[in-house]
Write a protein that holds these residues in place. Structure first.
Motif, PDB file in Angstrom:
ATOM      1  N   GLN A  12       0.837  -1.204   0.000  1.00 54.99           N
ATOM      2  CA  GLN A  12       0.000   0.000   0.000  1.00 54.99           C
ATOM      3  C   GLN A  12       0.869   1.251   0.000  1.00 54.99           C
ATOM      4  O   GLN A  12       0.619   2.192  -0.754  1.00 54.99           O
ATOM      5  N   MET A  13       1.888   1.260   0.848  1.00 59.18           N
ATOM      6  CA  MET A  13       2.767   2.421   0.949  1.00 59.18           C
ATOM      7  C   MET A  13       3.486   2.666  -0.381  1.00 59.18           C
ATOM      8  O   MET A  13       3.548   3.801  -0.858  1.00 59.18           O
ATOM      9  N   ILE A  14       4.005   1.622  -0.977  1.00 63.04           N
ATOM     10  CA  ILE A  14       4.741   1.770  -2.231  1.00 63.04           C
ATOM     11  C   ILE A  14       3.809   2.180  -3.359  1.00 63.04           C
ATOM     12  O   ILE A  14       4.172   3.011  -4.195  1.00 63.04           O
ATOM     13  N   SER A  15       2.592   1.658  -3.384  1.00 65.31           N
ATOM     14  CA  SER A  15       1.668   2.026  -4.461  1.00 65.31           C
ATOM     15  C   SER A  15       1.311   3.507  -4.399  1.00 65.31           C
ATOM     16  O   SER A  15       1.075   4.137  -5.432  1.00 65.31           O
ATOM     17  N   ARG A  16       1.317   4.092  -3.194  1.00 68.80           N
ATOM     18  CA  ARG A  16       1.031   5.528  -3.064  1.00 68.80           C
ATOM     19  C   ARG A  16       2.140   6.398  -3.638  1.00 68.80           C
ATOM     20  O   ARG A  16       1.934   7.571  -3.906  1.00 68.80           O
ATOM     21  N   THR A  17       3.324   5.837  -3.820  1.00 68.22           N
ATOM     22  CA  THR A  17       4.440   6.618  -4.360  1.00 68.22           C
ATOM     23  C   THR A  17       4.384   6.707  -5.878  1.00 68.22           C
ATOM     24  O   THR A  17       5.069   7.535  -6.460  1.00 68.22           O
ATOM     25  N   GLY A  18       3.599   5.837  -6.500  1.00 65.60           N
ATOM     26  CA  GLY A  18       3.574   5.772  -7.955  1.00 65.60           C
ATOM     27  C   GLY A  18       4.669   4.865  -8.510  1.00 65.60           C
ATOM     28  O   GLY A  18       4.853   4.776  -9.721  1.00 65.60           O
ATOM     29  N   CYS A  19       5.396   4.177  -7.633  1.00 61.54           N
ATOM     30  CA  CYS A  19       6.513   3.324  -8.042  1.00 61.54           C
ATOM     31  C   CYS A  19       6.195   1.841  -7.890  1.00 61.54           C
ATOM     32  O   CYS A  19       7.091   1.004  -7.956  1.00 61.54           O
ATOM     33  N   GLY A  20       4.937   1.501  -7.689  1.00 56.96           N
ATOM     34  CA  GLY A  20       4.545   0.127  -7.424  1.00 56.96           C
ATOM     35  C   GLY A  20       4.938  -0.854  -8.510  1.00 56.96           C
ATOM     36  O   GLY A  20       5.447  -1.939  -8.219  1.00 56.96           O
ATOM     37  N   GLU A  21       4.693  -0.492  -9.761  1.00 63.65           N
ATOM     38  CA  GLU A  21       5.028  -1.418 -10.852  1.00 63.65           C
ATOM     39  C   GLU A  21       6.523  -1.687 -10.909  1.00 63.65           C
ATOM     40  O   GLU A  21       6.947  -2.813 -11.199  1.00 63.65           O
TER      41      GLU A  21
ATOM     42  N   MET B  47      11.692   6.229  -6.461  1.00 60.99           N
ATOM     43  CA  MET B  47      11.482   6.546  -5.048  1.00 60.99           C
ATOM     44  C   MET B  47      12.174   7.854  -4.663  1.00 60.99           C
ATOM     45  O   MET B  47      11.624   8.647  -3.891  1.00 60.99           O
ATOM     46  N   MET B  48      13.354   8.095  -5.194  1.00 55.49           N
ATOM     47  CA  MET B  48      14.075   9.340  -4.899  1.00 55.49           C
ATOM     48  C   MET B  48      13.288  10.546  -5.426  1.00 55.49           C
ATOM     49  O   MET B  48      13.186  11.565  -4.753  1.00 55.49           O
ATOM     50  N   THR B  49      12.725  10.408  -6.620  1.00 55.13           N
ATOM     51  CA  THR B  49      11.914  11.477  -7.195  1.00 55.13           C
ATOM     52  C   THR B  49      10.690  11.735  -6.326  1.00 55.13           C
ATOM     53  O   THR B  49      10.352  12.883  -6.034  1.00 55.13           O
ATOM     54  N   PHE B  50      10.041  10.659  -5.884  1.00 53.26           N
ATOM     55  CA  PHE B  50       8.878  10.798  -5.013  1.00 53.26           C
ATOM     56  C   PHE B  50       9.265  11.489  -3.707  1.00 53.26           C
ATOM     57  O   PHE B  50       8.585  12.411  -3.248  1.00 53.26           O
ATOM     58  N   GLN B  51      10.355  11.043  -3.091  1.00 56.83           N
ATOM     59  CA  GLN B  51      10.776  11.610  -1.814  1.00 56.83           C
ATOM     60  C   GLN B  51      11.137  13.086  -1.942  1.00 56.83           C
ATOM     61  O   GLN B  51      10.811  13.887  -1.062  1.00 56.83           O
ATOM     62  N   LYS B  52      11.789  13.449  -3.032  1.00 57.36           N
ATOM     63  CA  LYS B  52      12.146  14.856  -3.247  1.00 57.36           C
ATOM     64  C   LYS B  52      10.882  15.702  -3.395  1.00 57.36           C
ATOM     65  O   LYS B  52      10.765  16.774  -2.785  1.00 57.36           O
ATOM     66  N   ALA B  53       9.929  15.229  -4.179  1.00 59.03           N
ATOM     67  CA  ALA B  53       8.673  15.963  -4.368  1.00 59.03           C
ATOM     68  C   ALA B  53       7.907  16.063  -3.061  1.00 59.03           C
ATOM     69  O   ALA B  53       7.336  17.113  -2.736  1.00 59.03           O
TER      70      ALA B  53
ATOM     71  N   GLU C 284       9.570  18.670  -0.820  1.00 63.50           N
ATOM     72  CA  GLU C 284       9.251  20.019  -1.285  1.00 63.50           C
ATOM     73  C   GLU C 284       7.825  20.402  -0.915  1.00 63.50           C
ATOM     74  O   GLU C 284       7.567  21.522  -0.497  1.00 63.50           O
ATOM     75  N   GLN C 285       6.906  19.449  -1.034  1.00 61.97           N
ATOM     76  CA  GLN C 285       5.513  19.704  -0.680  1.00 61.97           C
ATOM     77  C   GLN C 285       5.388  20.016   0.813  1.00 61.97           C
ATOM     78  O   GLN C 285       4.685  20.952   1.203  1.00 61.97           O
ATOM     79  N   LEU C 286       6.069  19.250   1.645  1.00 64.75           N
ATOM     80  CA  LEU C 286       6.011  19.473   3.086  1.00 64.75           C
ATOM     81  C   LEU C 286       6.646  20.807   3.473  1.00 64.75           C
ATOM     82  O   LEU C 286       6.154  21.493   4.372  1.00 64.75           O
ATOM     83  N   MET C 287       7.712  21.179   2.786  1.00 66.05           N
ATOM     84  CA  MET C 287       8.378  22.454   3.082  1.00 66.05           C
ATOM     85  C   MET C 287       7.461  23.634   2.749  1.00 66.05           C
ATOM     86  O   MET C 287       7.449  24.634   3.465  1.00 66.05           O
ATOM     87  N   LYS C 288       6.670  23.517   1.691  1.00 70.80           N
ATOM     88  CA  LYS C 288       5.749  24.577   1.312  1.00 70.80           C
ATOM     89  C   LYS C 288       4.601  24.699   2.315  1.00 70.80           C
ATOM     90  O   LYS C 288       4.068  25.775   2.515  1.00 70.80           O
ATOM     91  N   GLN C 289       4.227  23.570   2.931  1.00 72.41           N
ATOM     92  CA  GLN C 289       3.107  23.560   3.859  1.00 72.41           C
ATOM     93  C   GLN C 289       3.499  24.080   5.246  1.00 72.41           C
ATOM     94  O   GLN C 289       2.634  24.535   5.985  1.00 72.41           O
ATOM     95  N   ARG C 290       4.770  23.994   5.591  1.00 71.73           N
ATOM     96  CA  ARG C 290       5.210  24.432   6.919  1.00 71.73           C
ATOM     97  C   ARG C 290       5.145  25.942   7.028  1.00 71.73           C
ATOM     98  O   ARG C 290       5.646  26.644   6.160  1.00 71.73           O
ATOM     99  N   PRO C 291       4.574  26.453   8.100  1.00 70.00           N
ATOM    100  CA  PRO C 291       4.601  27.900   8.290  1.00 70.00           C
ATOM    101  C   PRO C 291       6.035  28.338   8.576  1.00 70.00           C
ATOM    102  O   PRO C 291       6.797  27.616   9.219  1.00 70.00           O
TER     103      PRO C 291
END
Length: 84
Positions: free
Chosen positions: A25-34, A63-69, A72-79
């Motif tokens: 489940q965790m891996i499929s959420r990354t888009g790297c499941g296949e 996975m590296m691409t997913f983690q980087k994105a 970046e998403q989390l950094m934008k959300q942090r006040p």
């Protein structure tokens, strides 16, 4: 009776398992499941990780691409905690 290979995580329907594996489940959420399944299939076929380096590298890159994105998403959300 030989124990199953630790690398053989191929999907097998089971009467006891109605839920998907949490790791799957965790891996499929990354888009790297296949790509993950491609690594598993290669390992099941060859029983030698050295023969699966292309699949491993492709999965790692995904996975590296997913983690980087995600970072970046989390950094934008942090006040901003910095003061002027």
């Amino acid at each position: 009776m030989a124990s199953p290979s630790p690398h053989d995580r191929s999907r097998r329907p089971s009467e006891d398992q109605d839920e998907e594996d949490p790791v799957d489940q965790m891996i499929s959420r990354t888009g790297c499941g296949e790509l993950h399944y491609a690594v598993q299939e290669c390992m099941a076929e060859h029983q030698d990780w050295r023969k699966c380096q292309r699949q491993v590298q492709t999965f790692k890159d995904c996975m590296m691409t997913f983690q980087k994105a995600r970072k970046e998403q989390l950094m934008k959300q942090r006040p901003s905690t910095e003061s002027a």
